[in-house]
Design a protein around this motif. Structure first.
Motif, PDB file in Angstrom:
ATOM      1  N   GLU A 196     -12.724  18.759  36.595  1.00  0.00           N
ATOM      2  CA  GLU A 196     -12.923  20.036  36.453  1.00  0.00           C
ATOM      3  C   GLU A 196     -13.412  20.846  37.716  1.00  0.00           C
ATOM      4  OE1 GLU A 196     -14.475  22.245  32.408  1.00  0.00           O
ATOM      5  OE2 GLU A 196     -15.255  20.211  33.006  1.00  0.00           O
ATOM      6  N   GLY A 204      -7.557  20.776  34.401  1.00  0.00           N
ATOM      7  CA  GLY A 204      -8.723  21.960  34.713  1.00  0.00           C
ATOM      8  C   GLY A 204      -8.255  22.336  36.192  1.00  0.00           C
ATOM      9  N   LYS A 205      -9.006  22.325  37.368  1.00  0.00           N
ATOM     10  CA  LYS A 205      -8.746  22.611  38.618  1.00  0.00           C
ATOM     11  C   LYS A 205      -8.399  21.489  39.334  1.00  0.00           C
ATOM     12  CE  LYS A 205     -12.250  26.207  38.627  1.00  0.00           C
ATOM     13  NZ  LYS A 205     -13.643  26.697  39.487  1.00  0.00           N
ATOM     14  N   GLU A 212      -6.462  21.426  29.809  1.00  0.00           N
ATOM     15  CA  GLU A 212      -8.114  21.936  30.193  1.00  0.00           C
ATOM     16  C   GLU A 212      -8.805  20.475  30.142  1.00  0.00           C
ATOM     17  OE1 GLU A 212      -9.473  24.504  31.179  1.00  0.00           O
ATOM     18  OE2 GLU A 212      -7.311  25.350  31.489  1.00  0.00           O
ATOM     19  N   ALA A 213      -9.852  20.452  30.997  1.00  0.00           N
ATOM     20  CA  ALA A 213     -10.604  19.055  31.063  1.00  0.00           C
ATOM     21  C   ALA A 213     -10.821  18.623  29.677  1.00  0.00           C
ATOM     22  CB  ALA A 213     -11.473  19.149  32.146  1.00  0.00           C
ATOM     23  N   ASP A 214     -11.716  19.613  29.119  1.00  0.00           N
ATOM     24  CA  ASP A 214     -12.308  19.622  27.678  1.00  0.00           C
ATOM     25  C   ASP A 214     -11.446  19.048  26.663  1.00  0.00           C
ATOM     26  OD1 ASP A 214     -15.015  20.289  28.658  1.00  0.00           O
ATOM     27  OD2 ASP A 214     -14.907  22.150  28.215  1.00  0.00           O
ATOM     28  N   THR A 215     -10.142  19.825  26.774  1.00  0.00           N
ATOM     29  CA  THR A 215      -9.063  19.257  25.664  1.00  0.00           C
ATOM     30  C   THR A 215      -8.552  18.011  25.814  1.00  0.00           C
ATOM     31  OG1 THR A 215      -8.272  21.489  25.690  1.00  0.00           O
ATOM     32  CG2 THR A 215      -6.739  19.831  25.094  1.00  0.00           C
TER      33      THR A 215
END
Length: 740
Positions: free
Chosen positions: A515, A646-647, A690-693
């Protein structure tokens, strides 16, 4: 119409007209291993079509499983020259969706004696008839007085043919059979089971009919004693070999059923639904190609191993034609006996009357390796005689450059049988990069090839110091990458990692690192993948995986039907032709194959594994499952993939890199290729998540019961027994029921 020939078993060899004979048989007869007359041909023409197709691929016998074929088959076989093995005891039950249970009779007699006598009297004048057999996999025949009596009846009525009581499951010390057909194990003839056809210990599974103790007594300490089985008692054939499956071309097959106005099998529509359900429409043509490539390599491995065996006088191949009654696609030709594109010339290289073989347990090498290669000739072609010259060459696949070559004159072709004709001592050249090679061998007369065969090899540089030095954070449980690559500097910690993190599992720290824009090279390997072997605690972030082996799916055991690659810099240093071949053996056997079904991003793997498209038939009945099971069938597997998380950037692979510490060329070649890619500016994953996903997906999987492979596949994964034991069936069922 008549024919004359002499068949005899002498010592451990078979002879036809006084010359050594090697059985290259295939199986028909049972519903699961046969196909109806779908074109409505006259029966004799239907059998002719099958026999002529089989002869083009080098086969010389048909074993009719639990059946005697009609007279039209004998007539066609008599005329065209195909031996027949018939089984007089019928087998009840079908491996089909409508099967509920096997029809088990209360009659303890194996066959009616009058029926047995009539069968011999009705068929003994056909010259194509070679073997009388009671039936398939009859338990403990040597302890049954009826069997010995029927053997005597057979010799009384027809002493010119061969008698055997059962295909497989017969005790090794029976003394009344002319030949034997032994189960040679469901291993894969490569890696640690390369010699699976060369030993007799698994014949002990079926016990002794003379009361011989098979194990030792009065044992002290951690020891074992196993009786050695005599190896040269009678001719032995390998039972049901090479039943490796691939994928059907469903559209082409459906069109053929439409063309002939025949009702198509139920499973065609079910498989089409499965392809759509899994979103594999675009991948399916490549999946067909990959599975058929791997199937062919498996056939070549299996038949060559059987022909190299000092124990065997032949084999029964399962099976030459597809069946329409089961979704397995394990035939060389389709269920209309038409070509599916299997190259006849390539198949004949290892299945013709005479074949050149090599004893080559390794196929990947480092530069400057010294390799000793015994070359054998399995020679039964009656038309080939006199003398020939042997020639070989090792060539680079990309440009055809000959790296190594040589020849030897005066190879005697008057001798028949199996023997070693020479030994090659090869010093692999120094190379700047990895190459695909081809070892070609041939027997020639006046420069014209009589017999030829070839094998794929792969050559890797052995220069670990040339991997660029870099600093990273290491969080690997089992693999010590610094042992081979001391220029890798370990720094930082999981809490505060370097730009590049090398890890083998997902953690909170790994997600935080991604992230924040960090890179992760994930060499995924966790205990829960092997839970059926040793119970393991669940991962906090559980990536769905399957414990993989480098061996083909055998009927319905396993998950490996090959793989295909997409263009990626990660594979720039690893030679391949776009499909999985034996150069992946050390990477795939005992690896964690990633299951992308339900994955929250549409990622296209760098290397995509092809799952089986068939049911685990025994579990269908045991657990009341219906039809094809999406949870365990046609999964979208990945051996390697890359994502922008994420990034940050993630390169994820489940390859087995334990070989970095044991001198495995493919492990080193793949690791170096991936690392160079990850360190380069070309590491630009296209798929974003996304990291959270990703984190939520893996948490959700960890909260649910582990997806356990079905019983047949667990056996394939464990790779410990030549055949499923009674205890295995109990243990595997109990394991599945633990969470039910």
């Amino acid at each position: 119409t008549f024919g004359m020939r002499e068949i005899r078993a002498e010592g451990d060899g078979l002879y036809v007209n006084g010359k050594p004979f090697h059985v290259r048989g295939f199986i028909r007869g049972r519903e699961a291993h046969d196909h109806p007359n779908l074109e409505g041909l006259p029966l004799v023409e239907w059998y002719e079509k099958n026999i002529l197709a089989a002869k083009r691929y080098g086969f010389n016998m048909i074993r009719f499983h639990s059946r005697i074929p009609p007279k039209e088959c004998f007539e066609a076989a008599d005329r065209l020259g195909m031996f027949l093995h018939v089984e007089i005891r019928k087998y009840f039950g079908k491996y089909q969706k409508e099967r509920k249970q096997q029809d088990i009779s209360d009659n303890t007699s194996l066959v009616d004696e009058k029926g047995w006598r009539d069968a011999i009297l009705n068929h003994r004048n056909h010259p194509s008839l070679m073997v009388y057999c009671l039936g398939n996999e009859i338990r403990s025949p040597g302890l049954n007085p009826e069997v010995r009596h029927l053997a005597a009846v057979t010799k009384e009525l027809d002493p010119t043919r061969l008698f055997i009581d059962t295909c497989a499951h017969g005790e090794f010390d029976r003394d009344y059979v002319d030949i034997d057909v032994q189960h040679m194990s469901y291993y894969y003839p490569f890696g640690r089971n390369y010699d699976m056809f060369d030993n007799t210990y698994n014949w002990l599974i079926y016990g002794s009919c003379t009361g011989l103790p098979l194990g030792g007594e009065n044992l002290k300490g951690n020891v074992g004693i196993t009786r050695a089985v005599p190896k040269k008692v009678r001719p032995v054939l390998a039972h049901e070999v090479c039943h490796y499956v691939a994928y059907h071309d469903l559209d082409k097959l459906e069109a053929k059923f439409d063309k002939f106005g025949v009702e198509k099998p139920w499973w065609i529509d079910e498989l089409k639904k499965l392809v759509e359900l899994k979103g594999l429409q675009a991948d399916y043509p490549k999946m067909i190609e990959a599975s058929r490539f791997f199937q062919f390599q498996s056939w070549k491995l299996g038949i060559e191993a059987a022909r190299r065996s000092p124990l065997l006088s032949g084999f029964h191949f399962l099976q030459f034609s597809d069946t329409d009654r089961y979704e397995n696609c394990n035939g060389v030709v389709d269920c209309f006996d038409d070509s599916k594109g299997v190259d006849e010339a390539e198949f004949l290289k290892f299945n013709n009357g005479s074949a050149l073989l090599v004893d080559l347990p390794e196929r990947t090498f480092f530069e400057n390796d010294k390799v000793s290669v015994p070359v054998l000739l399995s020679h039964y072609e009656p038309e080939l005689g006199g003398e020939a010259s042997f020639r070989f060459e090792v060539v680079r696949e990309d440009d055809g450059e000959v790296l190594l070559s040589g020849s030897m004159a005066r190879i005697d072709l008057e001798k028949r049988g199996l023997w070693e004709i020479c030994k090659l001592e090869l010093a692999m050249p120094t190379v700047e990069k990895a190459y695909s090679l081809k070892l070609r061998t041939m027997l020639e007369v006046d420069g014209k090839p009589l017999v030829e065969n070839d094998w794929n090899l792969w050559l890797f540089p052995n220069r670990p110091a040339e991997l660029p030095a870099f600093t990273c954070t290491l969080a690997l449980d089992e693999v010590d990458v610094q042992e081979r690559y001391p220029q890798i500097t370990a720094a930082g910690s999981l809490a505060v990692p370097e730009k590049l993190l090398l890890a083998n599992r997902f953690t909170d720290e790994a997600f935080d690192h991604l992230e924040a824009g960090g890179d992760v090279l994930m060499l995924y390997r966790v205990p829960e993948t092997r839970d059926c072997k040793v119970r393991a605690a669940r991962e906090k972030y559980s990536l769905p995986t399957s414990w993989d082996r480098l061996k083909g799916v055998i009927w319905d055991r396993g998950t490996n039907c090959g793989a295909f690659m997409r263009e990626s810099g990660a594979l720039d240093g690893f030679p391949h032709n776009g499909f999985m071949d034996l150069q992946f053996a050390g990477l795939i056997d005992d690896c964690d194959k990633i299951n992308l079904d339900g994955f929250p991003a549409d990622v296209q793997p760098v290397m995509q594994g092809v799952d089986k498209a068939v049911r685990d038939r025994f579990d269908v009945f045991t657990f009341g499952l219906s039809e094809l099971q999406p949870e365990w069938t046609m999964r979208k597997f990945a051996y390697a993939l890359e994502l922008r998380v994420g990034k940050g950037r993630l390169f994820l692979t489940g390859f087995n890199f334990a070989g970095l510490q044991t001198g495995c060329p493919e492990a080193s070649g793949m690791f170096e290729s991936i690392v160079r890619h990850v360190l380069s500016g070309n590491f630009q994953p296209e798929t974003v998540i996304e990291a959270d996903t990703l984190k939520s997906f893996l948490l959700e999987k960890a909260a649910k019961p582990l997806i356990k492979e079905r019983r047949m596949t667990q056996y394939w994964q464990l790779d410990e027994e030549p055949l499923e034991s009674k205890q295995y069936w109990k243990d595997s069922e109990a394991y599945i029921r633990e969470d039910m």
